[in-house]
Design a protein around this motif. Structure first.
Motif, PDB file in Angstrom:
ATOM      1  N   LEU A 128      -2.580  11.707   1.038  1.00 45.69           N
ATOM      2  CA  LEU A 128      -2.565  10.736   2.134  1.00 45.69           C
ATOM      3  C   LEU A 128      -3.974  10.537   2.683  1.00 45.69           C
ATOM      4  CD1 LEU A 128      -0.991   8.942   4.066  1.00 45.69           C
ATOM      5  CD2 LEU A 128      -0.594  10.949   5.517  1.00 45.69           C
ATOM      6  N   GLU A 129      -4.721  11.623   2.820  1.00 49.87           N
ATOM      7  CA  GLU A 129      -6.084  11.518   3.342  1.00 49.87           C
ATOM      8  C   GLU A 129      -6.974  10.697   2.416  1.00 49.87           C
ATOM      9  OE1 GLU A 129      -8.170  14.508   5.119  1.00 49.87           O
ATOM     10  OE2 GLU A 129      -6.612  14.851   6.608  1.00 49.87           O
ATOM     11  N   ASP A 179      -5.970   8.336   0.360  1.00 50.26           N
ATOM     12  CA  ASP A 179      -5.558   6.943   0.495  1.00 50.26           C
ATOM     13  C   ASP A 179      -6.170   6.312   1.740  1.00 50.26           C
ATOM     14  OD1 ASP A 179      -4.084   7.083  -1.811  1.00 50.26           O
ATOM     15  OD2 ASP A 179      -2.162   7.428  -0.801  1.00 50.26           O
ATOM     16  N   GLU A 180      -6.154   7.051   2.857  1.00 49.74           N
ATOM     17  CA  GLU A 180      -6.710   6.518   4.100  1.00 49.74           C
ATOM     18  C   GLU A 180      -8.223   6.352   4.002  1.00 49.74           C
ATOM     19  OE1 GLU A 180      -5.411   9.214   7.091  1.00 49.74           O
ATOM     20  OE2 GLU A 180      -3.370   8.387   7.199  1.00 49.74           O
ATOM     21  N   TRP A 181      -8.868   7.323   3.375  1.00 50.69           N
ATOM     22  CA  TRP A 181     -10.325   7.267   3.247  1.00 50.69           C
ATOM     23  C   TRP A 181     -10.764   6.084   2.382  1.00 50.69           C
ATOM     24  CZ3 TRP A 181     -12.957  11.027  -0.690  1.00 50.69           C
ATOM     25  CH2 TRP A 181     -14.285  10.647  -0.898  1.00 50.69           C
ATOM     26  N   THR A 182     -10.147   5.930   1.205  1.00 52.22           N
ATOM     27  CA  THR A 182     -10.593   4.915   0.256  1.00 52.22           C
ATOM     28  C   THR A 182     -10.098   3.523   0.611  1.00 52.22           C
ATOM     29  OG1 THR A 182      -8.682   5.364  -1.163  1.00 52.22           O
ATOM     30  CG2 THR A 182     -10.714   6.594  -1.618  1.00 52.22           C
ATOM     31  N   GLY A 183      -9.076   3.454   1.434  1.00 55.15           N
ATOM     32  CA  GLY A 183      -8.580   2.150   1.848  1.00 55.15           C
ATOM     33  C   GLY A 183      -8.077   1.303   0.691  1.00 55.15           C
TER      34      GLY A 183
END
Length: 438
Positions: free
Chosen positions: A315-316, A318-322
């Motif tokens: 999840l992290e 995914d959030e980081w790479t957008g």
């Protein structure tokens, strides 16, 4: 590296680098600045290891890690003979390998135009793995023959070699070193379990393990991956500025089709285009720097701390790479790498603790009541901490033996009930002693 190399091969192999421009930053030079170097080449093990690899003789039979992981007498007789002949044929290569492990440092020079393209150095994955296996088989064979001194010396040489391989900068290279070190530690446990190792040799083994732990960093190092990501951004998007409109080309659409086919993703050229060009280069560079800074902090923490904080690596990411496919493809499996690294670290500490316990029993006639007693009696400099719990490794004395274990991935104390790192359906612990003979 997940799909990073696939993407680079597709776009970097010739005419398909999109908006490429001359490199402004030499990231290969920056990569080499990260490599810890000694004060003189006479201290560097790398050229000696290269000599070992050059003289390596491949086995005449199929060899794998499962064969080497077993105790030699448990192998079929023909396999034992073939492996023994293989080890003899590599006497020169093994001598060079042992010589390299006695040097105080290990460093190499990376070369190439890009961090992920045409990288040089002593990249010999097959020779690295197989020559290490030959050394471990030699160690176990010596133990079977009663040469415990030679067995311990070879196991320690295997540990030092594996630790040197861990000093390579890329994630996949570090993972190879961790895997080899884990195998060497398992071999040491088998030798302690199957043979009678006397106190002076136990002291040498414990001292060797402690010195290896002091010499090298336990955590995964992501700095090379960060440089690789920055290098790719620079090459793929380096010609873009905020004044440059994004534009589709026939060349891009062809590349997109190849990417979709190779990666097995159902994504149109338009979707792929949008997933790649979410930012101009400066913005993407900032994302890389911030993301790797964040993960470098996380991997300093232990698995029990990840659990408390509710960290979900996928999840992290995914959030980081957008959703930017370029970044997603370049991020290594940080969670897997860190987990394997922690397991190797605690196995090493458990081995040193096991040796200390055996020394205590040999010299005082019994095992201590607690691990704290080992520290107060001078057998350990400190308690071996369990990254899966709030304190030291689990320990209990039995009638004529002891149990030493980590809580494992279920994070609870099952009293030393054996499992695979607490991942069995019924839970359990990772038991280091008694050694499993399954």
């Amino acid at each position: 590296m997940r799909h990073a190399q696939v993407l680079l091969v597709i776009w970097g192999g010739g005419t398909c680098v999109l908006w490429a421009s001359a490199s402004k930053v030499d990231y290969v030079a920056k990569l080499n600045e990260l490599m810890t170097r000694g004060t003189g080449e006479s201290l560097n093990a790398a050229p000696i290891y290269e000599q070992a690899f050059e003289s390596y003789v491949a086995a005449s039979i199929s060899v794998d890690g499962k064969d080497i992981g077993r105790w030699p007498p448990e192998l079929p007789a023909d396999k034992q003979r073939a492996l023994a002949a293989w080890v003899r044929s590599n006497a020169e290569a093994l001598d060079r390998l042992r010589e390299g492990t006695r040097r105080s440092g290990y460093w190499l020079q990376y070369q190439g135009d890009m961090v992920f393209w045409d990288i040089g150095g002593d990249d010999r994955p097959a020779e690295t793995r197989e020559l290490f296996w030959a050394l471990i088989f030699a160690a176990k064979s010596k133990a079977v023959e009663g040469d415990t001194t030679g067995a311990v010396e070879d196991v320690l040489a295997g540990c030092r070699f594996a630790s040197d391989m861990r000093q390579k900068l890329f994630f996949h290279e570090q993972m190879v070193g961790i895997s080899l070190l884990g195998s060497a530690l398992e071999a040491a446990f088998q030798i302690l379990d199957r043979t009678d190792v006397k106190v002076p040799l136990l002291e040498s083994l414990q001292d060797g393990i402690v010195q290896i732990s002091k010499r090298h960093n336990d955590r995964i190092d992501l700095r090379a991956e960060e440089l690789a990501a920055l290098d790719v951004v620079q090459h793929v998007l380096g010609g873009l500025t905020e004044a440059t409109p994004f534009s589709r080309t026939d060349e891009f659409d062809k590349a997109a089709a190849r990417v979709s086919a190779v990666l097995g993703i159902e994504m149109s050229a338009e979707e792929l285009y949008r997933s790649l060009f979410t930012h101009y280069p400066a913005g993407l560079k900032d994302l890389v720097i911030k993301g790797y800074a964040h993960y470098s902090e996380i991997i300093r923490e232990t698995p029990i701390e990840w659990k408390r904080q509710g960290i979900d690596f996928d999840l992290e990411i995914d959030e980081w790479t957008g959703g930017n496919l370029l970044l997603v493809s370049l991020v290594p499996a940080v969670d897997l790498g860190s987990t394997v690294s922690f397991r190797c670290q605690v196995t090493r500490d458990a081995l040193a603790t096991t040796v200390a316990l055996l020394r205590h029993e040999n010299e005082k006639g019994q095992f201590p009541a607690s691990l704290s007693d080992l520290v107060s009696a001078g057998y350990l400099s400190g308690l071996p901490m369990d990254p899966y719990g709030d304190g030291p490794l689990g320990y209990r004395r039995t009638a004529d033996n002891f149990v030493l274990y980590s809580l494992g991935a279920d994070f609870d104390d099952d009293g030393g009930a054996p499992s695979r790192w607490g991942q069995d359906e019924q839970g359990g612990d990772q038991v280091f002693w008694p050694v499993s003979r399954d």
